[in-house]
Design an enzyme around this catalytic site. Structure first.
Site, PDB file in Angstrom:
ATOM      1  CB  CYS A 218      -0.684   0.193   1.169  1.00 28.59           C
ATOM      2  SG  CYS A 218      -2.171  -1.269   1.064  1.00 28.59           S
TER       3      CYS A 218
ATOM      4  CE  LYS B 157       1.594  -5.115   8.260  1.00 27.08           C
ATOM      5  NZ  LYS B 157       0.402  -3.953   8.472  1.00 27.08           N
TER       6      LYS B 157
HETATM    7  N1  NAD Z   1      -3.365  -5.404   1.380  1.00 24.31           N
HETATM    8  C1  NAD Z   1      -3.846  -4.400   2.164  1.00 24.31           C
HETATM    9  O1  NAD Z   1      -3.200  -4.576   3.085  1.00 24.31           O
HETATM   10  C2  NAD Z   1      -4.756  -3.031   1.876  1.00 24.31           C
HETATM   11  C3  NAD Z   1      -5.223  -2.404   2.683  1.00 24.31           C
HETATM   12  C4  NAD Z   1      -6.184  -1.546   2.317  1.00 24.31           C
HETATM   13  C5  NAD Z   1      -6.564  -1.409   1.167  1.00 24.31           C
HETATM   14  N2  NAD Z   1      -5.935  -2.309   0.202  1.00 24.31           N
HETATM   15  C6  NAD Z   1      -6.251  -1.730  -1.289  1.00 24.31           C
HETATM   16  O2  NAD Z   1      -7.218  -2.839  -1.580  1.00 24.31           O
HETATM   17  C7  NAD Z   1      -7.106  -3.458  -2.921  1.00 24.31           C
HETATM   18  C8  NAD Z   1      -6.834  -4.956  -2.936  1.00 24.31           C
HETATM   19  O3  NAD Z   1      -5.499  -5.138  -2.277  1.00 24.31           O
HETATM   20  P1  NAD Z   1      -5.162  -6.436  -1.881  1.00 24.31           P
HETATM   21  O4  NAD Z   1      -3.915  -6.453  -1.212  1.00 24.31           O
HETATM   22  O5  NAD Z   1      -6.163  -7.397  -1.316  1.00 24.31           O
HETATM   23  O6  NAD Z   1      -4.632  -7.260  -3.365  1.00 24.31           O
HETATM   24  P2  NAD Z   1      -4.331  -8.768  -3.859  1.00 24.31           P
HETATM   25  O7  NAD Z   1      -3.342  -8.822  -4.920  1.00 24.31           O
HETATM   26  O8  NAD Z   1      -4.052  -9.621  -2.817  1.00 24.31           O
HETATM   27  O9  NAD Z   1      -5.694  -9.308  -4.375  1.00 24.31           O
HETATM   28  C9  NAD Z   1      -6.304  -8.894  -5.527  1.00 24.31           C
HETATM   29  C10 NAD Z   1      -7.209 -10.040  -5.965  1.00 24.31           C
HETATM   30  O10 NAD Z   1      -8.005  -9.590  -7.058  1.00 24.31           O
HETATM   31  C11 NAD Z   1      -8.042 -10.561  -8.121  1.00 24.31           C
HETATM   32  N3  NAD Z   1      -8.724  -9.993  -9.473  1.00 24.31           N
HETATM   33  C12 NAD Z   1      -8.134  -9.425 -10.227  1.00 24.31           C
HETATM   34  N4  NAD Z   1      -8.889  -9.013 -11.270  1.00 24.31           N
HETATM   35  C13 NAD Z   1     -10.060  -9.626 -11.109  1.00 24.31           C
HETATM   36  C14 NAD Z   1     -11.232  -9.937 -11.499  1.00 24.31           C
HETATM   37  N5  NAD Z   1     -11.506  -9.108 -12.752  1.00 24.31           N
HETATM   38  N6  NAD Z   1     -12.115 -10.350 -11.095  1.00 24.31           N
HETATM   39  C15 NAD Z   1     -11.982 -10.993  -9.689  1.00 24.31           C
HETATM   40  N7  NAD Z   1     -10.866 -10.863  -9.228  1.00 24.31           N
HETATM   41  C16 NAD Z   1      -9.701 -10.171  -9.649  1.00 24.31           C
HETATM   42  C17 NAD Z   1      -6.677 -11.161  -8.306  1.00 24.31           C
HETATM   43  O11 NAD Z   1      -6.574 -12.377  -8.661  1.00 24.31           O
HETATM   44  C18 NAD Z   1      -6.185 -10.970  -6.739  1.00 24.31           C
HETATM   45  O12 NAD Z   1      -6.557 -12.325  -5.987  1.00 24.31           O
HETATM   46  C19 NAD Z   1      -5.948  -2.641  -3.467  1.00 24.31           C
HETATM   47  O13 NAD Z   1      -6.414  -1.554  -4.368  1.00 24.31           O
HETATM   48  C20 NAD Z   1      -5.133  -2.206  -2.345  1.00 24.31           C
HETATM   49  O14 NAD Z   1      -4.473  -0.924  -2.214  1.00 24.31           O
HETATM   50  C21 NAD Z   1      -4.875  -3.269   0.487  1.00 24.31           C
END
Ligand code: NAD
Length: 442
Positions: free
Chosen positions: A266, A327
């Site tokens: 992030c 982390k």
């Molecule tokens: N990881 C964190 O700590 C965190 C915290 C707050 C916000 N975010 C935000 O949340 C969002 C997701 O982050 P994340 O860490 O969970 O990402 P991630 O990469 O772990 O997961 C994203 C998932 O989306 C899937 N995906 C992609 N295209 C798709 C589609 N068309 N249909 C269905 N699934 C699809 C991928 O296969 C993947 O499993 C990002 O915008 C991130 O910035 C993340």
């Protein structure tokens, strides 16, 4: 309530599971069939404390299910969350292709009124793009279905994600219809029982809130790292300075540990995206640009200390690394300082022996997969055998109070580089160690 969560990564899987835990019926979707197959076999593909137990329980209760079929799932849903990745694009802005691909699929397949919620971190104005994309698809079908697009940024922290989601500091919802706000309030009510944590606002402000929050936290980290670098130059001890300033309640103790820089999925991408958003709108974000520059340099401070101690050419030296994850509490290695430190040392000829309680699979499979001269061990003491120094890069609890006698016996020379300033109180010099830390000159 019937809910669909699209994207079953760290955010989607945790959110979907926690909604299910509160009695909702949740379908989690992912485009990756292997991930869905694993989840359907009861295998949780990421490490997050408490998640596996909660997933298995809710699957058993039939509150939670997994599929790759979006169109089927949304027919029974009142709300569809978009929780797909928004990685950094080539120019530093957030890559919205996954979010907009989901919007398109929703527009193609929705058959009744749906609230579409952007939970992914997205630039200001994305809800408008999502709305346009869905609208275009509906028009192609000659459909006049009503739908809402809502912004509900997620603030969970990896490593404490379940707790953060179940007991949020706040739930930020940006919407422009009372219908959507009311539904979102109902959905989040069970998470806000002890006091009202629901903050509703306009959509653009909600989108901006997420970037502002991450930029603020990243600023605290880079600020303290800059102070630490100055401390080294002037002969002060950054850890004492930290305690000195943290006691002021306006500053506080959190996020002011000097260290090897921030990483993760992030902060790096969101800080970069915010400078890009500002630039596109005619503003140069000087402070936030500097936060990023300080962090990029900070990731190599530990490597620099090692070079100063052992020389530019590290051929013939072996270093034991404790900690690969960005982390503690997660197996996530995205942008982890360990990647930068290890690559720099290997580039200079060093051999690496690495240990991490959870992230070794990620390192071997993705982040350090092509690297030569790196070996992984299942025991943290084993990696120290014949190593020239121990380098600490992630503050896992199991590293907090190690057996220093054992470390000394195993290491070739008793040298510790502490990228997390964990051993300040152990008087390592008195124990016969050469102790290098961030923010304190030798
Ligand atoms: N990881 C964190 O700590 C965190 C915290 C707050 C916000 N975010 C935000 O949340 C969002 C997701 O982050 P994340 O860490 O969970 O990402 P991630 O990469 O772990 O997961 C994203 C998932 O989306 C899937 N995906 C992609 N295209 C798709 C589609 N068309 N249909 C269905 N699934 C699809 C991928 O296969 C993947 O499993 C990002 O915008 C991130 O910035 C993340």
């Amino acid at each position: 309530m019937n809910i669909t969560v699209i994207g079953s990564g760290y955010v989607g899987l945790v959110s979907g599971t926690c909604f299910a835990e509160m009695g909702n019926t949740v379908t989690c979707i992912d485009i990756d069939p292997v991930k869905i197959e694993k989840l359907n076999q009861g295998i949780v593909p990421i490490f997050e404390p408490g998640l596996e137990t909660m997933v298995l329980k809710n699957v058993k209760n039939k509150n939670l299910s997994f599929t790759t079929e979006l169109s089927e799932a949304i027919q029974n849903s009142e709300i569809a969350f978009i929780a797909v990745g928004t990685p950094m694009g080539d120019d530093g802005s957030a890559d919205l292709q996954y979010v907009l691909a989901v919007a398109k699929s929703l527009g193609k397949s929705m058959q009744k009124r749906l609230i579409v919620v952007d939970k992914s971190t997205v630039p200001v104005g994305t809800a408008d793009q999502v709305k346009e994309t869905i609208q275009k698809e509906l028009e192609l079908r000659n459909s006049d279905l009503e739908f809402d697009v809502v912004s509900n940024p997620e603030f969970l922290k990896e490593g404490a994600a379940i707790n953060d989601f179940m007991k949020p500091d706040r739930v930020v919802v940006g919407a422009d219809s009372d219908y959507a706000i009311d539904k979102m309030k109902q959905l989040y009510h069970p998470f806000c029982m002890s006091r009202d944590r629901f903050i509703s606002m306009d959509i653009r402000s909600a989108e901006m809130t997420k970037y502002a929050a991450n930029a603020m936290l990243a600023t605290k980290i880079s600020f303290m790292n800059e102070i630490a670098n100055i401390c080294e130059k002037v002969g002060a001890d950054a850890n004492q300075v930290r305690i000195g300033i943290g006691s002021d309640r306006r500053i506080g103790y959190s996020f002011i540990y000097p260290g090897a820089g921030y990483g993760g999925s992030c902060f790096p991408k969101d800080v970069k995206a915010l400078t890009k958003i500002a630039k596109e709108n005619g503003y140069t974000a000087q402070l936030i640009t500097a936060v990023e520059e300080v962090n990029d340099a900070q990731k190599l401070v530990i490597a620099q200390k090692i070079i100063t101690r052992f020389g530019e050419d590290l051929t013939g030296f072996t270093f034991g690394i404790w900690g690969l994850a960005f982390k503690p509490g997660t197996d996530d290695m995205r942008e982890a300082p360990a990647i930068y430190v290890i690559k720099e040392l290997v580039k200079r000829g060093a051999k690496i022996k690495a240990y991490d309680p959870k992230a070794m699979h990620e390192a071997k499979t993705f982040y350090l997969k092509d690297l030569e001269r790196i070996e992984y061990f299942e025991s943290k003491y084993e990696i120290l055998k014949n190593s020239d120094a121990l380098i600490l890069l992630t503050e896992w609890k199991e590293f907090r109070s190690p057996d220093f006698e054992e470390i000394k016996i195993q290491l070739k020379t008793p040298v510790i580089f502490d990228g997390r300033n964990q051993y300040n109180t152990f008087r390592l010099e008195e124990k016969g160690f050469e102790y290098h830390q961030i923010g304190k000159s030798k």
